[in-house]
Design a protein around this motif. Structure first.
Motif, short mmCIF file in Angstrom:
data_model
loop_
_atom_site.label_atom_id
_atom_site.label_comp_id
_atom_site.label_asym_id
_atom_site.label_seq_id
_atom_site.Cartn_x
_atom_site.Cartn_y
_atom_site.Cartn_z
N TRP A 148 -16.24 -15.28 -3.47
CA TRP A 148 -16.33 -16.58 -2.79
C TRP A 148 -15.47 -17.62 -3.50
O TRP A 148 -14.75 -18.41 -2.87
CB TRP A 148 -17.79 -17.01 -2.73
CG TRP A 148 -18.06 -18.39 -2.24
CD1 TRP A 148 -18.79 -19.37 -2.88
CD2 TRP A 148 -17.65 -18.98 -0.99
NE1 TRP A 148 -18.85 -20.50 -2.12
CE2 TRP A 148 -18.16 -20.30 -0.97
CE3 TRP A 148 -16.91 -18.52 0.07
CZ2 TRP A 148 -17.94 -21.16 0.10
CZ3 TRP A 148 -16.69 -19.38 1.14
CH2 TRP A 148 -17.20 -20.68 1.15
N GLY A 149 -15.50 -17.61 -4.83
CA GLY A 149 -14.66 -18.53 -5.59
C GLY A 149 -13.19 -18.26 -5.37
O GLY A 149 -12.38 -19.19 -5.20
N THR B 263 -20.23 -13.63 -5.35
CA THR B 263 -20.00 -15.02 -5.77
C THR B 263 -18.58 -15.19 -6.32
O THR B 263 -17.92 -16.20 -6.06
CB THR B 263 -21.03 -15.42 -6.84
OG1 THR B 263 -22.35 -15.20 -6.34
CG2 THR B 263 -20.89 -16.88 -7.21
N GLU C 241 -23.16 -24.21 0.39
CA GLU C 241 -21.71 -24.44 0.49
C GLU C 241 -21.15 -23.77 1.75
O GLU C 241 -20.32 -24.35 2.46
CB GLU C 241 -21.01 -23.87 -0.75
CG GLU C 241 -21.28 -24.63 -2.03
CD GLU C 241 -20.66 -23.96 -3.24
OE1 GLU C 241 -20.88 -24.42 -4.37
OE2 GLU C 241 -19.93 -22.94 -3.06
N PHE D 44 -25.81 -14.33 0.38
CA PHE D 44 -26.33 -15.35 -0.54
C PHE D 44 -27.81 -15.63 -0.28
O PHE D 44 -28.59 -15.79 -1.22
CB PHE D 44 -25.51 -16.63 -0.42
CG PHE D 44 -24.14 -16.53 -1.03
CD1 PHE D 44 -23.93 -15.82 -2.20
CD2 PHE D 44 -23.04 -17.15 -0.44
CE1 PHE D 44 -22.66 -15.72 -2.77
CE2 PHE D 44 -21.78 -17.06 -0.99
CZ PHE D 44 -21.59 -16.34 -2.17
N THR E 81 -27.50 -22.35 -3.70
CA THR E 81 -26.42 -23.32 -3.91
C THR E 81 -25.16 -22.86 -3.18
O THR E 81 -24.50 -23.63 -2.46
CB THR E 81 -26.12 -23.49 -5.40
OG1 THR E 81 -27.32 -23.90 -6.08
CG2 THR E 81 -25.03 -24.53 -5.63
N ARG E 82 -24.84 -21.58 -3.33
CA ARG E 82 -23.68 -21.02 -2.64
C ARG E 82 -23.94 -20.96 -1.13
O ARG E 82 -23.02 -21.19 -0.32
CB ARG E 82 -23.38 -19.61 -3.17
CG ARG E 82 -23.08 -19.58 -4.65
CD ARG E 82 -21.73 -20.19 -4.95
NE ARG E 82 -21.50 -20.28 -6.38
CZ ARG E 82 -21.59 -21.39 -7.09
NH1 ARG E 82 -21.92 -22.53 -6.49
NH2 ARG E 82 -21.36 -21.39 -8.39
#
Length: 783
Positions: A688-689, A685, A725, A714, A721-722
């Motif tokens: 990913w950010g 995560t 996206e 994910f 949620t990710r």
């Protein structure tokens, strides 16, 4: 309503009661109708659209008389549709045999309204009949039947061979998703298809980008069943499963498809699986492996592969050319100019030796005076058996035809499908051969093309290695003597630098030529003098004039004109007069040497300035390579493959500190490494950010393989949620997503998640998580 002797469909009393809103009308007499044994109450449920439309009309009407008249019309329609199922089955078979597909589908729908699915033999005949049409409309209808059968748990109606035949038809028409779904359903229901059969399906799927991706996924899924000796081949019960095991042809097809459509990291996963299931490489697979290693920057793997290539005795000239093209390209990617230039010089040396040997052999044959015409012709002509194959060899014929189902079912070993798969594989490999640009072959001897000279020159100049460049080009000219000094590669390079305004580099190269004793014509000096005059650099002009005099170069009149004009502009009258007298004493003819101008104007054409045009284009448009990125990507990939993620994180930090920007390949290695050890969802995560931040501030782009690996991680970890996206980003980029894989993954790990009613009391965070999971569940088609 009186009884009728002719057969009628059963109508539910509740349904009739809904037609009569006035409660004082009785339906008792309607309920006394006698039904034949083959009638079914399913008929009313099977035509919801018809009755819902009429019910809307009925409710809109106010009079009872209009309601009764409408019911009479509906009853007439029902009576017309009543048929004998056995007779209807025969009509369906006759219609499909006569290729009356519209009538066939109408009869099938009538049967579904009356009795549901027809007999097993009829269902399978429908599938094969629609598949034989190779018409997208009827193929989709056939696939719709298969889907409905599985949804209603009636997959026992479907036989293995008709399903394989239907999957083949779907793949031929570019419907890769349904074709792959049928193969997956066959594996799930343990109706294992032979590898020869499903390899042909894979071959046709690999002609499109989504199909190539699905082909790789299928081999990974099927190959997983055989990893590390999970299936004992000695047990007879495992024979059908062993017959499905992927072979070399299947791997060749999937890997070639991945190469053609750019999913080379997925291809590398297939290469990693091969030794684990005991698949051995053939000549084609060795070359495909070389392409994959080159694309992914695995130079060490290429060097290991070189030993197998050199020892292989069944490789053609074209295959040798492809391998060494890959190796040369990889040297350039890593900025190893010494290895690349040595390869080029070695090729030139061997080509010169072969040419001399051929010339000597020809002279001996001519001197002997024997009638050896055929032999001489054989020596002087290229080997015809090793000419490049036609990429469209029989491809159109195969794509537009499908063998009859009778012939298909009789061929128990699927020999024809195996031959078809090999033909398609040849067409895929032929497309790969067209991507070879740096090396060519002449009479079986490898030779460099102008493209490699262009790339090497650009790399040397960007690295500031002027001396090394000059030494390389001088050595190359000794092996491959040019027609004239003014037509050598080095002269073209110098003139290209002048055109781009790189005057210092051009002067340095000219000096290196002079120090090495290589003579050149006056055109190079004239071009550089004019450029110096135009740039108003009198010091360099004086130095170059002195060098030209030492080299015994006589300048032309255009040079003197330019020099005189330059002195006049500098108000150096005495210098201008001196140059004029010098020109008269030297008896320089008027008219000038316009060779350089002719070369520049010819850059857009196909004349003598072909190499110079390519040089200029590459230097102006070519992107500068950061070889350090490839080095660090290899280091990070090694650590991730060994599951040493702490070391991989340190390597990534060091890579950034040295100013190398991580790319999609870097992050793909990190994500797959975290996924392999499991439980590292927080780290993924965070990555990913970081990726989203980099994408907004740098030209880094996400590719399908990176986003697919993120989505898998994910969904596996329940970070919906990710996951949503990533799905949004992939859909915006028009990237293919294998929904079947993610539906299966969701059912495997989150089958009972948020299945009941939502609790009355939940925090905002819990509510968002629930909504995200339900959104993803809806996207994969589970609600």
């Amino acid at each position: 309503m009186r009884k009728m002797r002719s057969p009628i469909l059963a109508v539910s009393p509740c349904f009739l009661f809904s037609l009569l809103p006035h409660r004082h009308y009785s339906v008792a007499r309607i309920c006394r109708c006698q039904y034949p044994v083959y009638w079914s109450h399913r008929s009313i449920c099977g035509i919801p659209d018809f009755f819902s439309n009429n019910l809307n009309t009925l409710n809109a009407s106010s009079g009872l008389q209009s309601r009764l008249m409408l019911f009479s019309t509906m009853a007439g329609t029902i009576l017309v549709q009543a048929r004998d199922p056995a007779k209807l089955n025969m009509e369906i078979l006759n219609a499909i045999d006569e290729q009356r597909y519209i009538d066939t589908w109408k009869l099938y729908e009538q049967h579904m309204l009356m009795e549901g699915f027809p007999r097993k033999s009829v269902v399978n005949r429908l599938l094969t009949g629609f598949a034989k049409s190779l018409n997208v409309q009827w193929l989709e209808k056939a696939y719709q039947m298969v889907e409905q059968a599985f949804e209603e748990s009636k997959q026992n109606l479907l036989e293995k061979d008709p399903l394989i035949y239907l999957s083949l038809g779907l793949a031929k028409c570019g419907l890769s998703v349904p074709a792959s779904t049928i193969l997956r359903k066959l594996v799930e229901t343990e109706q294992f298809p032979s590898v020869t059969a499903w390899s042909a399906i894979l071959a046709h799927m690999s002609k499109t980008s989504p199909g190539a991706y699905l082909a790789a996924e299928l081999i990974l899924e099927i190959g997983y069943l055989f990893q590390d000796g999970r299936v004992d081949p000695r047990k007879k019960i495992n024979a059908p499963l062993i017959a499905m095991k992927p072979n070399t042809t299947a791997f060749n097809i999937a890997l070639a498809g991945c190469l053609l459509f750019g999913t080379t990291r997925k291809a590398e996963q297939l290469l990693d699986m091969m030794p684990r299931i005991g698949v051995k490489a053939d000549a084609n697979l060795l070359i495909v492996m070389a392409h994959i290693y080159e694309r992914n920057g695995r130079r060490e793997e290429l060097r290991k592969l070189q030993r197998h290539i050199d020892e292989a005795c069944n490789l053609t000239d074209i295959q040798f050319r492809q391998f060494y093209n890959c190796l040369l390209t990889c040297h350039l990617k890593f900025g190893d100019l010494d290895s690349a230039s040595n390869m080029v010089l070695e090729m030139l040396r061997k080509a010169k030796e072969a040419q001399n040997s051929l010339a000597a052999a020809t002279l001996v044959l001519e001197a002997a005076g024997n009638d050896n015409g055929p032999l001489t012709a054989h020596i002087s002509a290229p080997n015809q058996s090793q000419q490049e194959p036609n990429g469209s060899h029989n491809n159109n014929l195969i794509e537009n035809q499908i063998i009859s189902y009778d012939e298909f079912s009789r061929d128990r070993n699927f020999v024809k499908l195996g031959n078809e798969a090999k033909e398609v594989l040849l067409s895929l490999l032929a497309k790969l051969q067209t991507q070879v640009e740096l090396i060519t072959t002449e009479r079986g001897i490898l030779q460099p093309t102008e493209k490699i000279y262009v790339k090497l020159v650009k790399a040397f100049l960007e690295g500031g290695k002027i001396k090394d460049l000059a030494q390389f080009l001088i050595k190359a000219e000794k092996e491959d003597s040019p027609v004239s000094n003014d037509d050598s590669t080095l002269v073209h390079v110098i003139k290209s630098c002048i055109s781009l305004g790189w005057l210092d580099q051009a002067h340095d190269l000219l000096d290196e030529m002079r120090f090495a004793g290589v003579r050149t014509g006056s055109s190079v000096y004239a071009s550089l003098l004019k450029a110096y005059c135009k740039a108003n650099r009198p010091g360099e002009v004086t130095s170059l004039l002195r060098d030209a005099q030492k080299a015994g170069i006589q300048l032309d009149s255009s040079c003197y004109d330019t020099l005189i004009q330059s002195r006049v502009l500098q108000q150096d009258t005495q210098g201008a007069l001196h140059l004029f007298k010098e020109m008269k004493e030297a008896k320089v003819p008027r008219g000038g040497n316009q060779e350089f101008e002719r070369l520049v104007k010819g850059c857009a054409g196909n004349g003598e300035a072909g190499l110079m045009a390519k040089l200029l284009r590459e230097m102006r448009e070519g992107q500068k390579l950061d070889s350090g990125v490839h080095d660090w990507n290899n280091v990070i990939h090694f650590f991730c493959k060994k599951r040493l993620m702490i070391d991989a994180e340190k390597a990534l930090a060091k890579m950034r500190s040295l100013g190398h920007a991580p790319n999609a390949q870097t992050f793909h290695s990190m994500v797959t490494g975290y996924a392999a050890i499991g439980g590292k969802y927080i780290e993924v995560t965070e990555l990913w950010g970081e990726m989203k931040s980099l994408a907004s501030s740098t030209p880094m782009r996400f590719d399908q393989e990176l986003l697919d690996s993120l989505l898998y991680t994910f969904v596996r970890g329940g970070f919906f949620t990710r996951a949503n996206e990533v799905v949004d980003m992939m859909e915006k980029g028009n990237m293919f997503i294998d929904k079947y894989k993610y539906r299966t993954l969701f059912l495997k790990y989150h089958k009972t998640l948020y299945k009941g009613k939502s609790p009355k009391f939940q925090t905002e965070s819990q509510l968002k998580k629930r909504e995200a999971a339900l959104t993803f569940k809806k996207w994969v088609g589970l609600c």
